[in-house]
Design a protein around this motif. Structure first.
Motif, PDB file in Angstrom:
ATOM      1  N   VAL A 213       0.826  -1.207   0.000  1.00  0.00           N
ATOM      2  CA  VAL A 213       0.000   0.000   0.000  1.00  0.00           C
ATOM      3  C   VAL A 213       0.862   1.260   0.000  1.00  0.00           C
ATOM      4  CG1 VAL A 213      -2.005  -1.092   1.053  1.00  0.00           C
ATOM      5  CG2 VAL A 213      -0.240  -0.118   2.520  1.00  0.00           C
ATOM      6  N   GLY A 214       2.166   1.093  -0.006  1.00  0.00           N
ATOM      7  CA  GLY A 214       3.074   2.230  -0.046  1.00  0.00           C
ATOM      8  C   GLY A 214       3.771   2.408  -1.386  1.00  0.00           C
ATOM      9  N   ILE A 215       3.311   1.721  -2.437  1.00  0.00           N
ATOM     10  CA  ILE A 215       3.978   1.836  -3.734  1.00  0.00           C
ATOM     11  C   ILE A 215       3.858   3.241  -4.307  1.00  0.00           C
ATOM     12  CG2 ILE A 215       3.985   1.026  -6.121  1.00  0.00           C
ATOM     13  CD1 ILE A 215       5.216  -0.916  -4.086  1.00  0.00           C
ATOM     14  N   SER A 216       2.693   3.874  -4.171  1.00  0.00           N
ATOM     15  CA  SER A 216       2.579   5.255  -4.654  1.00  0.00           C
ATOM     16  C   SER A 216       3.488   6.176  -3.843  1.00  0.00           C
ATOM     17  CB  SER A 216       1.129   5.741  -4.599  1.00  0.00           C
ATOM     18  OG  SER A 216       0.609   5.703  -3.276  1.00  0.00           O
ATOM     19  N   THR A 231      12.832  -1.562  -0.926  1.00  0.00           N
ATOM     20  CA  THR A 231      12.521  -2.937  -0.551  1.00  0.00           C
ATOM     21  C   THR A 231      11.048  -2.982  -0.181  1.00  0.00           C
ATOM     22  OG1 THR A 231      14.749  -3.431   0.262  1.00  0.00           O
ATOM     23  CG2 THR A 231      12.955  -4.786   1.122  1.00  0.00           C
ATOM     24  N   VAL A 232      10.350  -3.971  -0.705  1.00  0.00           N
ATOM     25  CA  VAL A 232       8.937  -4.158  -0.394  1.00  0.00           C
ATOM     26  C   VAL A 232       8.797  -5.372   0.509  1.00  0.00           C
ATOM     27  CG1 VAL A 232       6.659  -4.725  -1.329  1.00  0.00           C
ATOM     28  CG2 VAL A 232       8.128  -3.093  -2.522  1.00  0.00           C
ATOM     29  N   SER A 233       8.152  -5.181   1.632  1.00  0.00           N
ATOM     30  CA  SER A 233       7.903  -6.268   2.580  1.00  0.00           C
ATOM     31  C   SER A 233       6.422  -6.272   2.913  1.00  0.00           C
ATOM     32  CB  SER A 233       8.736  -6.062   3.857  1.00  0.00           C
ATOM     33  OG  SER A 233       8.457  -7.077   4.808  1.00  0.00           O
ATOM     34  N   CYS A 234       5.745  -7.388   2.620  1.00  0.00           N
ATOM     35  CA  CYS A 234       4.298  -7.389   2.771  1.00  0.00           C
ATOM     36  C   CYS A 234       3.760  -8.819   2.809  1.00  0.00           C
ATOM     37  CB  CYS A 234       3.672  -6.629   1.601  1.00  0.00           C
ATOM     38  SG  CYS A 234       2.112  -5.822   2.020  1.00  0.00           S
ATOM     39  N   LEU A 235       2.451  -8.908   3.091  1.00  0.00           N
ATOM     40  CA  LEU A 235       1.765 -10.194   3.060  1.00  0.00           C
ATOM     41  C   LEU A 235       1.775 -10.735   1.639  1.00  0.00           C
ATOM     42  CD1 LEU A 235      -1.356  -9.201   5.187  1.00  0.00           C
ATOM     43  CD2 LEU A 235       0.612 -10.531   5.985  1.00  0.00           C
ATOM     44  N   LEU A 242       1.876  -6.466  -7.014  1.00  0.00           N
ATOM     45  CA  LEU A 242       3.014  -5.563  -7.223  1.00  0.00           C
ATOM     46  C   LEU A 242       3.173  -5.133  -8.687  1.00  0.00           C
ATOM     47  CD1 LEU A 242       5.471  -4.057  -6.166  1.00  0.00           C
ATOM     48  CD2 LEU A 242       6.781  -6.184  -6.357  1.00  0.00           C
ATOM     49  N   PRO A 243       3.139  -6.051  -9.670  1.00  0.00           N
ATOM     50  CA  PRO A 243       3.310  -5.596 -11.058  1.00  0.00           C
ATOM     51  C   PRO A 243       2.251  -4.577 -11.481  1.00  0.00           C
ATOM     52  CG  PRO A 243       3.575  -7.980 -10.904  1.00  0.00           C
ATOM     53  CD  PRO A 243       3.047  -7.523  -9.579  1.00  0.00           C
ATOM     54  N   GLU A 244       0.996  -4.831 -11.115  1.00  0.00           N
ATOM     55  CA  GLU A 244      -0.095  -3.926 -11.491  1.00  0.00           C
ATOM     56  C   GLU A 244       0.080  -2.542 -10.875  1.00  0.00           C
ATOM     57  OE1 GLU A 244      -4.665  -3.134 -10.067  1.00  0.00           O
ATOM     58  OE2 GLU A 244      -3.807  -5.131  -9.784  1.00  0.00           O
ATOM     59  N   ILE A 245       0.337  -2.488  -9.567  1.00  0.00           N
ATOM     60  CA  ILE A 245       0.424  -1.200  -8.879  1.00  0.00           C
ATOM     61  C   ILE A 245       1.688  -0.451  -9.289  1.00  0.00           C
ATOM     62  CG2 ILE A 245       0.434  -0.046  -6.640  1.00  0.00           C
ATOM     63  CD1 ILE A 245      -2.187  -1.414  -7.339  1.00  0.00           C
ATOM     64  N   SER A 246       2.792  -1.168  -9.496  1.00  0.00           N
ATOM     65  CA  SER A 246       4.031  -0.515  -9.940  1.00  0.00           C
ATOM     66  C   SER A 246       3.836   0.139 -11.300  1.00  0.00           C
ATOM     67  CB  SER A 246       5.162  -1.548 -10.026  1.00  0.00           C
ATOM     68  OG  SER A 246       5.463  -2.088  -8.763  1.00  0.00           O
ATOM     69  N   PRO A 255      11.669  -2.939  -7.162  1.00  0.00           N
ATOM     70  CA  PRO A 255      12.294  -3.065  -5.841  1.00  0.00           C
ATOM     71  C   PRO A 255      13.541  -3.946  -5.916  1.00  0.00           C
ATOM     72  CG  PRO A 255       9.928  -3.424  -5.708  1.00  0.00           C
ATOM     73  CD  PRO A 255      10.268  -3.379  -7.159  1.00  0.00           C
ATOM     74  N   ILE A 256      14.545  -3.628  -5.120  1.00  0.00           N
ATOM     75  CA  ILE A 256      15.754  -4.452  -5.117  1.00  0.00           C
ATOM     76  C   ILE A 256      15.516  -5.760  -4.386  1.00  0.00           C
ATOM     77  CG2 ILE A 256      17.302  -2.468  -5.300  1.00  0.00           C
ATOM     78  CD1 ILE A 256      17.876  -2.795  -2.281  1.00  0.00           C
ATOM     79  N   GLU A 257      14.453  -5.777  -3.560  1.00  0.00           N
ATOM     80  CA  GLU A 257      14.115  -6.998  -2.829  1.00  0.00           C
ATOM     81  C   GLU A 257      12.631  -6.972  -2.495  1.00  0.00           C
ATOM     82  OE1 GLU A 257      15.682  -9.590   1.056  1.00  0.00           O
ATOM     83  OE2 GLU A 257      16.430  -7.549   0.713  1.00  0.00           O
ATOM     84  N   VAL A 258      11.992  -8.128  -2.613  1.00  0.00           N
ATOM     85  CA  VAL A 258      10.595  -8.279  -2.241  1.00  0.00           C
ATOM     86  C   VAL A 258      10.519  -9.385  -1.189  1.00  0.00           C
ATOM     87  CG1 VAL A 258       8.263  -8.816  -3.019  1.00  0.00           C
ATOM     88  CG2 VAL A 258       9.807  -7.544  -4.523  1.00  0.00           C
TER      89      VAL A 258
END
Length: 378
Positions: A213-216, A231-235, A242-246, A255-258
């Motif tokens: 929810v923090g991609i924007s 870095t994205v950390s999430c459920l 992620l692809p859609e929102i990015s 992100p360098i790491e998911v």
């Protein structure tokens, strides 16, 4: 037959009632004659009790893509053909959406026409947005409502259970509307976080952490400082989007790491190297008890660098004082998504951050409708 005096009196009462209904939230304690007050209160109650019908009409118009057909005035005949329904049915739907403020009814050369209102264009369809095809917050809520109608009948049991609706809980991996939740929250944050990013000194920020929810928010930060790695950390069920929102928000780099996490700050590892200059903690004081947000603040304190930012966002109760019904319905919606609690105030969240060892300030934006709590490590 109504006398002239009665007719005038009726019109005066009607005009007074309309005025009082329009100003009720602004001047709730205004002194009015008892007959008018009784009528106002009765109509106000009936409006509340029947509001789901208006919302259903807006939801139906959304499903039928009515607003896509009304950027220019259209006749009832043409609209009924577009909707594939009889003219009388189309008229009922159009009138209900007009009452909701989404359609303007105009007479053009003696012919009645229907067209999207300014509210429909700017708020519902979000034509002001620079992001193409971005879901507006209002439309997102309608889509969520359309998907949750059948669950609201379970509200008594949900509140007694104190843990959200089994189908709709944020932590339910099979939640059928979790993608909608991700879209709405990113849409709510996008304009506000652009204001925030433009006001912060991000020159020292190299690594940041956020959830889906923090991609924007990450997009706004990366555009201000292109050197930032995310870095994205999430459920797991949120990361699927992620692809859609990015793509929607134009995240400059992947992100360098998911990292997939469980939502338990005490157990989860936030990346291979847990060291960040900026963290976004979004809605960590929702869906669970207060200890959940405190645990995230304590965990963030261990991974944030000296002078780094921990940004907290909620739909704070004190930002919604002008619309208490929206504040309270928002808390009710949260009750369907997790443990029910009244919305937190920004001062209470700031106090929790100070207790966890941060220096805090409150950043107000969106003309007072949004706020961020900025927590810094001394």
């Amino acid at each position: 037959m109504m006398s002239l005096r009665q007719n005038v009196q009726s019109k005066v009462i009607a005009a007074s009632l309309n005025f009082l209904q329009a100003t009720d939230e602004v001047m709730p304690k205004i002194q009015v004659p008892k007959p008018i007050k009784y009528a106002r209160d009765a109509f106000k109650l009936m409006k509340v009790l029947s509001s789901y019908q208006t919302a259903a009409a807006v939801g139906a118009a959304t499903k039928l893509e009515l607003h896509a057909f009304l950027p220019t005035p259209q006749s009832l005949t043409d609209i009924s053909l577009f909707l594939k329904m009889p003219e009388n049915a189309a008229e009922v739907l159009l009138n209900a959406n007009a009452s909701a403020g989404l359609i303007d009814i105009k007479d053009v050369k003696g012919k009645r026409t229907y067209v999207n209102s300014q509210v429909a264009m700017e708020v519902f369809l979000d034509t002001r947005s620079p992001v193409e095809n971005r879901l507006s917050v209002a439309k997102g809520f309608i889509e969520f409502m359309n998907g949750t109608w059948k669950y609201w009948a379970d509200l008594p049991e949900v509140l007694r259970g104190n843990d959200g609706h089994p189908e709709l809980k944020v932590y339910n991996p099979e939640n059928p509307l979790i993608g909608n939740y991700v879209r709405i929250t990113n849409a709510m944050l996008a304009p506000a976080v652009n204001e925030l990013a433009s006001s912060l000194d991000l020159s020292h920020v190299n690594n940041m952490l956020c959830g889906m929810v923090g991609i924007s928010s990450a997009t706004a930060v990366m555009k201000k400082n292109p050197q930032v790695n995310v870095t994205v950390s999430c459920l797991a069920q949120l990361i699927e989007h992620l692809p859609e929102i990015s793509k929607t928000y134009g995240l400059p780099r992947p992100p360098i790491e998911v990292v997939t996490n469980s939502g338990d700050a005490n157990l989860d590892q936030w990346g291979q190297v847990e060291e960040y200059d900026l963290l976004f903690l979004i809605r960590k004081f929702a869906y669970c008890g207060p200890e959940h947000g405190i645990e995230y603040l304590e965990k963030a304190r261990k991974v944030i660098t000296s002078g780094g930012y921990v940004i907290l966002w909620e739909p704070f109760s004190d930002n919604l004082g002008m619309a208490p019904w929206f504040r309270d319905s928002g808390a009710m919606l949260d009750a369907m998504l997790g443990e029910p609690h009244p919305l937190w105030s920004k001062t209470d969240v700031a106090a929790a951050a100070r207790k966890a060892g941060y220096q805090t300030e409150i950043f107000d934006c969106s003309d007072g409708l949004n706020s961020f709590v900025i927590a810094r490590v001394p």
